[in-house]
Design an enzyme around this catalytic site. Structure first.
Site, short mmCIF file in Angstrom:
data_model
loop_
_atom_site.label_atom_id
_atom_site.label_comp_id
_atom_site.label_asym_id
_atom_site.label_seq_id
_atom_site.Cartn_x
_atom_site.Cartn_y
_atom_site.Cartn_z
N ASP A 36 -3.43 21.42 2.32
CA ASP A 36 -2.83 20.89 1.10
C ASP A 36 -1.31 20.91 1.25
OD1 ASP A 36 -3.78 20.00 -1.68
OD2 ASP A 36 -2.00 21.18 -2.08
N ARG A 53 -14.32 15.77 -2.26
CA ARG A 53 -15.46 15.96 -3.14
C ARG A 53 -16.43 14.80 -3.23
NH1 ARG A 53 -12.07 17.97 -8.18
NH2 ARG A 53 -10.59 16.67 -7.04
N ARG A 108 -17.73 23.81 0.16
CA ARG A 108 -16.88 24.48 -0.81
C ARG A 108 -17.67 25.53 -1.60
NH1 ARG A 108 -13.35 22.20 -5.85
NH2 ARG A 108 -15.41 22.13 -6.77
N ARG A 158 -7.29 11.39 1.72
CA ARG A 158 -8.37 12.18 1.11
C ARG A 158 -9.75 11.77 1.62
NH1 ARG A 158 -6.74 14.83 -4.06
NH2 ARG A 158 -4.63 15.45 -3.54
N TYR A 198 6.04 20.34 -8.20
CA TYR A 198 5.04 21.38 -8.47
C TYR A 198 5.70 22.75 -8.63
CZ TYR A 198 1.36 18.02 -7.46
OH TYR A 198 0.52 16.94 -7.50
O1 1CP Z 1 -8.82 14.25 3.72
C1 1CP Z 1 -7.75 14.62 3.23
O2 1CP Z 1 -6.81 13.84 3.09
C2 1CP Z 1 -7.69 16.04 2.76
C3 1CP Z 1 -6.45 16.82 2.92
C4 1CP Z 1 -5.54 16.85 1.69
C5 1CP Z 1 -4.29 16.26 1.58
C6 1CP Z 1 -3.62 15.32 2.57
C7 1CP Z 1 -5.77 17.59 0.50
C8 1CP Z 1 -6.97 18.36 0.17
N1 1CP Z 1 -4.64 17.51 -0.28
C9 1CP Z 1 -3.73 16.69 0.35
C10 1CP Z 1 -2.36 16.37 -0.10
C11 1CP Z 1 -1.95 16.58 -1.51
N2 1CP Z 1 -2.22 17.64 -2.32
C12 1CP Z 1 -1.09 15.72 -2.20
C13 1CP Z 1 -0.45 14.48 -1.60
C14 1CP Z 1 -1.45 13.38 -1.46
C15 1CP Z 1 -1.86 12.73 -2.74
O3 1CP Z 1 -0.96 12.31 -3.49
O4 1CP Z 1 -3.07 12.60 -2.95
C16 1CP Z 1 -0.88 16.25 -3.48
C17 1CP Z 1 -0.04 15.66 -4.60
C18 1CP Z 1 -1.60 17.48 -3.55
C19 1CP Z 1 -1.63 18.45 -4.69
C20 1CP Z 1 -3.03 18.71 -5.07
N3 1CP Z 1 -3.86 19.58 -4.42
C21 1CP Z 1 -3.79 18.06 -6.05
C22 1CP Z 1 -3.29 16.96 -6.98
C23 1CP Z 1 -2.89 17.54 -8.29
C24 1CP Z 1 -2.15 16.54 -9.16
O5 1CP Z 1 -1.04 16.86 -9.58
O6 1CP Z 1 -2.69 15.43 -9.39
C25 1CP Z 1 -5.10 18.58 -6.01
C26 1CP Z 1 -6.27 18.24 -6.88
C27 1CP Z 1 -5.12 19.54 -4.96
C28 1CP Z 1 -6.29 20.29 -4.43
C29 1CP Z 1 -6.95 19.59 -3.31
N4 1CP Z 1 -6.34 19.35 -2.08
C30 1CP Z 1 -7.22 18.73 -1.24
C31 1CP Z 1 -8.46 18.56 -1.95
C32 1CP Z 1 -9.70 17.93 -1.38
C33 1CP Z 1 -8.27 19.10 -3.24
C34 1CP Z 1 -9.31 19.19 -4.33
C35 1CP Z 1 -9.83 20.59 -4.30
C36 1CP Z 1 -11.27 20.69 -4.66
O7 1CP Z 1 -11.54 20.74 -5.85
O8 1CP Z 1 -12.12 20.76 -3.76
#
Ligand code: 1CP
Length: 359
Positions: free
Chosen positions: A80, A34, A43, A30, A157
């Site tokens: 994602d 944000r 965004r 990540r 999910y």
């Molecule tokens: O720099 C990076 O790593 C960004 C790329 C990235 C990756 C590798 C994003 C962007 N998401 C992910 C993987 C991801 N997504 C995982 C596996 C990694 C981890 O465990 O952190 C998981 C479980 C998700 C599912 C997901 N998508 C969540 C988590 C929800 C939960 O159950 O806790 C969330 C919040 C998202 C949305 C998302 N994806 C990525 C970002 C930056 C965001 C936040 C969106 C925003 O509000 O801008």
């Protein structure tokens, strides 16, 4: 891709092959997100996270943002893990403050039987286009990491319909209808292999699978519902040989009990969270794989002196467990960054890794 030259900064690729490097490579899960004001601005302009992820130029812009600030040793595709189920027809959406949700979760054998592997240059073309644009813009400065969720983590999910605290629905399915769950995990595995292969063909130079929810399973259930599918990916995903090989990293959260199994899976690297010492992890995996990790992300809430101290302790723990050598280590957090972290502290971390690990 086998046809393109190695990146100028190839520390990550060398470390994943356990070859000598001048200093330990570092990237952060990540690292785009944000906590960066420029991400929040992008965004806002795009309107939503999904609009950004589905537009290759915007996905490229946010991928590059952390690299403009910090001398990181890799870029990770901005996307994602939930793109696959979205493309399978579950329809991903976000509710502000609540995280990801699906309009059509899969809750029974009939819904699972209707799922198929999406077309990687059709429904998921936007991901492959993003990989191609990012590779062009990176111009070989650092390698690009592509990624996918694990079959089990995606299934969580897909069955729960979003995030979960207790995983009640999917655990009930595991108990009451294991055949249906295995059918879901099997189609997810086919899709993950096709997805990673397509990212590799589009230009991804390292691949990572996130098994974020592997650790919520009992050992018997992990060995039934997650490990065999991770192993199938590691064995079946075609990724070349020698210096042209595209390394695969398996990251699991709360899965340190299975380090030996993950090291024997056929993966090139294993990502570890901070609940196990890297000295122990290195001893238990005994040079069979590279290790990635494992600073507690909360260390970024500490002050610069504390961050430097904790970074040194992770680097030294790896060396101590690896026969006195630092080779085969990729520095990372044990899980992803949080939105309230201070970007300046990330700069301190990256600088500390490079300074303390210089050979
Ligand atoms: O720099 C990076 O790593 C960004 C790329 C990235 C990756 C590798 C994003 C962007 N998401 C992910 C993987 C991801 N997504 C995982 C596996 C990694 C981890 O465990 O952190 C998981 C479980 C998700 C599912 C997901 N998508 C969540 C988590 C929800 C939960 O159950 O806790 C969330 C919040 C998202 C949305 C998302 N994806 C990525 C970002 C930056 C965001 C936040 C969106 C925003 O509000 O801008």
């Amino acid at each position: 891709m086998t046809s393109s030259p190695p990146p100028t900064n190839d520390r990550l690729l060398r470390a994943l092959r356990r070859e000598p490097v001048d200093r330990t490579p570092v990237w952060l899960m990540r690292q785009a997100g944000r906590y960066l004001p420029e991400y929040r601005a992008s965004r806002r302009d795009a309107g939503s996270f999904l609009a950004m992820a589905k537009n290759p130029d915007l996905a490229c812009e946010v991928t590059l943002q952390p690299l403009r600030r910090f001398p990181l040793d890799a870029a990770i595709l901005f996307s994602d893990i939930l793109t696959i189920p979205d493309a399978m027809g579950l329809e991903l959406y976000f509710v502000e403050g609540e995280g990801p949700k699906f309009r059509h979760p899969v809750r029974d054998a009939a819904a699972i039987a209707r799922l198929g592997v999406p077309d990687m240059e059709g429904e998921l073309r936007y991901v492959m286009d993003a990989v191609r644009v990012i590779r062009r813009e990176l111009d070989n400065r650092v390698p690009l990491i592509g990624f996918s969720g694990s079959p089990w983590t995606l299934a969580c999910y897909m069955v729960e319909g979003g995030g979960s605290k207790d995983f009640a629905r999917i655990k009930a399915m595991a108990l009451n209808d294991p055949k249906a769950l295995h059918a879901l995990l099997s189609v997810n595995t086919d899709a993950v292999i096709a997805y990673l292969a397509a990212q590799r063909a589009a230009g991804a130079q390292v691949l990572q699978v996130f098994d974020t929810w592997g650790g919520v399973l009992s050992p018997a259930m992990y060995r039934a519902f997650s490990l065999p599918y991770l192993t199938r990916i590691a064995r079946e995903l075609e990724r070349g040989d020698g210096p042209d090989r595209t390394p695969l990293i398996l990251f699991g959260k709360g899965t340190a009990a299975y380090l030996e199994d993950l090291a024997a899976s056929g993966a090139d690297g294993v990502g570890v969270d901070w609940l196990v010492g890297l000295d122990e992890a290195a001893r238990r995996t005994a040079g069979r794989v590279a290790l990635q990790g494992n600073l507690d992300p909360a260390v970024l809430y500490g002050n610069p002196d504390a961050i430097r101290r904790e970074v040194a302790s992770v680097l030294d723990a790896y060396r101590d467990g690896n026969g006195g050598s630092r080779e085969g280590h990729v520095f990372n957090l044990g899980h992803g960054m949080s939105p309230d972290m201070n970007p300046d502290h990330v700069g301190v971390l990256v600088e500390a890794v490079h300074a303390h690990s210089a050979r």
